[in-house]
Write a protein that holds these residues in place. Structure first.
Motif, short mmCIF file in Angstrom:
data_model
loop_
_atom_site.label_atom_id
_atom_site.label_comp_id
_atom_site.label_asym_id
_atom_site.label_seq_id
_atom_site.Cartn_x
_atom_site.Cartn_y
_atom_site.Cartn_z
N GLU A 180 0.83 -1.19 0.00
CA GLU A 180 0.00 0.00 0.00
C GLU A 180 0.87 1.26 0.00
O GLU A 180 0.57 2.24 -0.67
CB GLU A 180 -0.92 0.01 1.23
N ILE A 181 1.95 1.24 0.79
CA ILE A 181 2.83 2.41 0.87
C ILE A 181 3.49 2.65 -0.47
O ILE A 181 3.61 3.78 -0.94
CB ILE A 181 3.92 2.21 1.97
N ILE A 182 3.94 1.56 -1.11
CA ILE A 182 4.60 1.68 -2.41
C ILE A 182 3.66 2.29 -3.42
O ILE A 182 4.01 3.22 -4.15
CB ILE A 182 5.10 0.30 -2.88
N TYR A 183 2.41 1.78 -3.48
CA TYR A 183 1.45 2.32 -4.43
C TYR A 183 1.16 3.80 -4.13
O TYR A 183 1.01 4.62 -5.03
CB TYR A 183 0.14 1.54 -4.36
N PHE A 184 1.08 4.10 -2.83
CA PHE A 184 0.75 5.46 -2.43
C PHE A 184 1.80 6.45 -2.91
O PHE A 184 1.50 7.44 -3.54
CB PHE A 184 0.63 5.52 -0.90
N PHE A 185 3.07 6.14 -2.63
CA PHE A 185 4.12 7.08 -3.00
C PHE A 185 4.40 7.04 -4.50
O PHE A 185 4.82 8.03 -5.09
CB PHE A 185 5.40 6.81 -2.21
N GLY A 186 4.14 5.89 -5.11
CA GLY A 186 4.23 5.85 -6.57
C GLY A 186 3.21 6.81 -7.16
O GLY A 186 3.48 7.50 -8.14
N GLY A 187 2.02 6.86 -6.56
CA GLY A 187 0.98 7.77 -7.02
C GLY A 187 1.39 9.22 -6.87
O GLY A 187 1.12 10.05 -7.72
N ILE A 188 2.08 9.54 -5.76
CA ILE A 188 2.54 10.91 -5.55
C ILE A 188 3.54 11.30 -6.63
O ILE A 188 3.48 12.39 -7.21
CB ILE A 188 3.17 11.07 -4.15
N ALA A 189 4.47 10.40 -6.93
CA ALA A 189 5.44 10.68 -7.99
C ALA A 189 4.72 10.90 -9.31
O ALA A 189 5.05 11.80 -10.07
CB ALA A 189 6.43 9.52 -8.12
N PHE A 190 3.73 10.08 -9.57
CA PHE A 190 2.97 10.18 -10.81
C PHE A 190 2.27 11.53 -10.91
O PHE A 190 2.26 12.17 -11.96
CB PHE A 190 1.94 9.05 -10.85
N TYR A 191 1.73 12.01 -9.78
CA TYR A 191 1.04 13.29 -9.77
C TYR A 191 1.97 14.42 -10.16
O TYR A 191 1.63 15.26 -10.99
CB TYR A 191 0.46 13.56 -8.37
N SER A 240 5.47 -3.35 10.43
CA SER A 240 4.49 -3.72 11.45
C SER A 240 4.04 -2.52 12.27
O SER A 240 2.98 -2.57 12.89
CB SER A 240 5.07 -4.79 12.38
N ILE A 241 4.84 -1.45 12.27
CA ILE A 241 4.47 -0.28 13.07
C ILE A 241 3.46 0.61 12.32
O ILE A 241 2.92 1.54 12.87
CB ILE A 241 5.70 0.56 13.46
N VAL A 242 3.26 0.32 11.06
CA VAL A 242 2.32 1.12 10.27
C VAL A 242 0.96 0.42 10.25
O VAL A 242 0.86 -0.74 9.87
CB VAL A 242 2.82 1.30 8.83
N ILE A 248 -3.12 3.25 6.27
CA ILE A 248 -2.45 3.44 4.99
C ILE A 248 -3.45 3.24 3.85
O ILE A 248 -3.47 3.98 2.87
CB ILE A 248 -1.28 2.45 4.83
N GLN A 249 -4.30 2.24 4.01
CA GLN A 249 -5.25 1.91 2.95
C GLN A 249 -6.22 3.06 2.68
O GLN A 249 -6.50 3.38 1.52
CB GLN A 249 -6.04 0.66 3.34
N VAL A 250 -6.75 3.68 3.73
CA VAL A 250 -7.72 4.75 3.52
C VAL A 250 -7.06 5.99 2.94
O VAL A 250 -7.66 6.71 2.13
CB VAL A 250 -8.49 5.09 4.82
N LEU A 251 -5.83 6.25 3.33
CA LEU A 251 -5.09 7.37 2.74
C LEU A 251 -4.85 7.11 1.26
O LEU A 251 -5.03 8.01 0.42
CB LEU A 251 -3.75 7.57 3.45
N ASN A 252 -4.45 5.89 0.95
CA ASN A 252 -4.19 5.53 -0.44
C ASN A 252 -5.46 5.61 -1.28
O ASN A 252 -5.44 6.10 -2.42
CB ASN A 252 -3.61 4.12 -0.50
N SER A 253 -6.58 5.15 -0.74
CA SER A 253 -7.84 5.17 -1.47
C SER A 253 -8.27 6.60 -1.79
O SER A 253 -8.71 6.90 -2.91
CB SER A 253 -8.95 4.47 -0.66
N PHE A 254 -8.14 7.48 -0.81
CA PHE A 254 -8.52 8.87 -1.02
C PHE A 254 -7.61 9.52 -2.06
O PHE A 254 -8.08 10.23 -2.96
CB PHE A 254 -8.42 9.65 0.30
N PHE A 255 -6.32 9.25 -1.95
CA PHE A 255 -5.35 9.80 -2.89
C PHE A 255 -5.63 9.30 -4.31
O PHE A 255 -5.66 10.08 -5.27
CB PHE A 255 -3.94 9.39 -2.45
#
Length: 236
Positions: A3-14, A70-72, A77-84
């Protein structure tokens, strides 16, 4: 971790998307001139290559967090990624050139597009509620998301106000392509779409401004997990 990888990949894409200049739709035949400025843009091959390199660098950074994942909280992360991702979906849908609709299924394609746009805007609201539920204590992220939802409502309302006329104008233009009324139909489509873009542009400017603020908040949030996502754009 994915999820984190997809999230930050999305930021780079933006940010890579924002490297391109937009242009307005001019003709139904999918033609455009340098004066035309669409609301949002597609990605060139060069930018896609640059994105792949950026994503590779981000993945390398994220690999450092493998033993710390495990600390995340996974759901957070999932809801942040979904909104993004929903924000990016809305941007992508509105980058669609009206001149791209053609063929014997023109009317149905326009209806399908309208439904898809309205569905994406509607889903942003549910994504927002999930984000608030899991990040209620993070006032900065919640306030940024709230601003995005407000500007999303303006975009949705303006689209609903104009798209019926745009849809009918495009269909009539296509129907008159071999008649003496074709030029008149083209001019009407151009005016109808220009009126829409003129009305919609301030809403997208606000949406992009609020989205950039959210990115800054998310960068700060993830820095707490040891990931420094240091883009010059985020410092502005």
């Amino acid at each position: 971790m994915d999820e984190i990888i997809y999230f930050f990949g999305g930021i780079a894409f933006y940010f890579l998307l924002d490297l391109l200049k937009a242009y307005y739709k001019k003709k139904i035949e999918n033609e455009a001139t340098t004066e035309d400025l669409p609301l949002m843009t597609k990605v060139s091959e060069d930018v896609k290559q640059e994105f792949r390199k950026e994503l590779s660098d981000i993945n390398a950074q994220l690999s450092i967090l493998t033993n710390q994942s495990s600390i995340v909280d996974e759901k957070s992360i999932q809801v942040l990624n979904s909104f993004f991702e929903r924000c990016l979906e809305i941007k992508d849908l509105h980058s669609q050139s009206f001149g791209g609709f053609a063929g014997k299924d023109l009317a149905q394609n326009l209806v399908d597009y309208q439904i898809e746009v309205e569905k994406a805007h509607r889903k942003l609201y549910s994504d927002y509620h999930n984000l608030v539920l899991f990040h209620i204590k993070n006032k900065e992220i919640v306030e940024n998301a709230n601003d995005i939802v407000a500007s999303n409502h303006l975009i949705k309302s303006t689209f609903k106000k104009h798209f019926g006329r745009i849809k009918m104008s495009i269909i009539k233009e296509a129907e008159s392509i071999n008649s003496s009324k074709y030029k008149e139909a083209v001019d009407k489509t151009d005016k109808t779409t220009k009126d829409y873009y003129d009305d919609q542009r301030p809403n997208f400017d606000l949406f992009n401004k609020n989205f950039n603020s959210l990115l800054k908040s998310l960068s700060k949030y993830f820095s707490e997990y040891g990931l420094n996502y240091d883009y010059e754009e985020l410092k502005k």
